[in-house]
Design a protein around this motif. Structure first.
Motif, PDB file in Angstrom:
ATOM      1  N   CYS A  25      -2.296  -4.441   6.025  1.00 10.45           N
ATOM      2  CA  CYS A  25      -2.528  -3.139   6.650  1.00 10.45           C
ATOM      3  C   CYS A  25      -2.268  -2.021   5.656  1.00 10.45           C
ATOM      4  N   ALA A  26      -3.238  -1.145   5.543  1.00  9.07           N
ATOM      5  CA  ALA A  26      -3.114   0.017   4.670  1.00  9.07           C
ATOM      6  C   ALA A  26      -3.036   1.236   5.569  1.00  9.07           C
ATOM      7  N   PRO A  27      -2.284   2.225   5.310  1.00 10.83           N
ATOM      8  CA  PRO A  27      -1.488   2.429   4.115  1.00 10.83           C
ATOM      9  C   PRO A  27      -0.059   1.897   4.216  1.00 10.83           C
ATOM     10  N   THR A  28       0.264   1.152   5.259  1.00  9.16           N
ATOM     11  CA  THR A  28       1.650   0.727   5.486  1.00  9.16           C
ATOM     12  C   THR A  28       2.079  -0.444   4.608  1.00  9.16           C
ATOM     13  N   GLY A  29       1.136  -1.245   4.094  1.00 10.39           N
ATOM     14  CA  GLY A  29       1.473  -2.410   3.283  1.00 10.39           C
ATOM     15  C   GLY A  29       1.961  -3.595   4.095  1.00 10.39           C
ATOM     16  N   TYR A  30       1.899  -3.524   5.403  1.00  9.60           N
ATOM     17  CA  TYR A  30       2.378  -4.585   6.292  1.00  9.60           C
ATOM     18  C   TYR A  30       1.347  -5.704   6.340  1.00  9.60           C
TER      19      TYR A  30
ATOM     20  N   GLU B  57     -11.650   5.752   7.397  1.00  6.48           N
ATOM     21  CA  GLU B  57     -10.349   5.463   6.809  1.00  6.48           C
ATOM     22  C   GLU B  57     -10.048   3.992   7.097  1.00  6.48           C
ATOM     23  N   ILE B  58      -9.817   3.219   6.072  1.00  5.73           N
ATOM     24  CA  ILE B  58      -9.537   1.790   6.246  1.00  5.73           C
ATOM     25  C   ILE B  58      -8.088   1.623   6.688  1.00  5.73           C
ATOM     26  N   LEU B  59      -7.873   0.866   7.747  1.00  3.18           N
ATOM     27  CA  LEU B  59      -6.538   0.595   8.279  1.00  3.18           C
ATOM     28  C   LEU B  59      -6.002  -0.752   7.840  1.00  3.18           C
TER      29      LEU B  59
ATOM     30  N   ARG C 242       1.770   3.187  14.915  1.00  8.17           N
ATOM     31  CA  ARG C 242       2.433   4.498  14.816  1.00  8.17           C
ATOM     32  C   ARG C 242       1.554   5.498  14.075  1.00  8.17           C
ATOM     33  N   LEU C 243       0.824   5.037  13.086  1.00 10.70           N
ATOM     34  CA  LEU C 243      -0.127   5.919  12.391  1.00 10.70           C
ATOM     35  C   LEU C 243      -1.191   6.413  13.375  1.00 10.70           C
ATOM     36  N   LEU C 244      -1.690   5.522  14.227  1.00 12.20           N
ATOM     37  CA  LEU C 244      -2.677   5.920  15.227  1.00 12.20           C
ATOM     38  C   LEU C 244      -2.069   6.908  16.221  1.00 12.20           C
TER      39      LEU C 244
END
Length: 183
Positions: free
Chosen positions: A111-116, A138-140, A175-177
């Protein structure tokens, strides 16, 4: 149970565990109640919606246009009058989503941008959906092995249409959403 159908395990049971840690109020509604959702609902996750009728589609798209974020999960509206049609997914989400029927893409996403990272196990998910990136997207999340887009979001009206090829996203991405939705 560990042997339940993977779509249900990830899309219902494990998604609820993620939502329990969201840090925002959460409610569960039937898809048929889309028009009656409270106006304060800013993020709508549409899970397991293999077929969406015209009224529900219209209600959800109006919510996006008014400023909400709708996250379309896995294969929304893939079933139409003529049966399964993977092109319906892209038509609904507004993104170029393509189905692949080979088992070559591993079910592991970054997952970007979180790196998860999420590993969806040894099960091959067929069809495998891939988002073809566009300028306004935006790529998630990406497939770890191929770097192809597995989840993305794009503006529509005052809101966002978001899509994930897998039946759940991790809490940092949710959370980003929420942030984008103003939650």
């Amino acid at each position: 149970r560990s042997d339940v159908y993977p779509e249900l395990l990830h899309g219902v049971s494990w998604y609820r565990a993620e939502l329990d840690r969201l840090g925002a109020p959460v409610g569960y509604w039937l898809l048929s109640d889309a028009a009656a959702l409270p106006a304060a609902t800013r993020l709508i996750i549409v899970a397991n919606a293999w077929r969406i009728d015209d009224g529900v589609r219209r209600s959800l798209l109006e919510r996006i246009d008014a400023g909400a974020v709708v996250l379309w999960v896995r294969a929304p509206d893939v079933w139409g009058e003529g049966g399964a049609d993977p092109d319906r997914v892209g038509a609904l989400t507004g993104m170029p989503v393509k189905a692949r029927f080979e088992a070559s893409v591993p079910p592991r996403i970054l997952c970007a941008p979180t790196g998860y990272r999420i590993d969806f196990g040894a099960q091959q998910w067929e069809p495998c959906f891939v988002v073809e990136p566009g300028a306004d997207m935006e790529i998630l999340a990406r497939y770890e092995a191929t770097n192809e887009a597995a989840a993305a979001m794009m503006r529509r009206g005052a809101g966002w249409s978001a899509y994930t090829a897998f039946p759940r996203l991790p809490i940092p991405t949710l959370r980003l959403l929420c942030e984008r939705a103003g939650v």
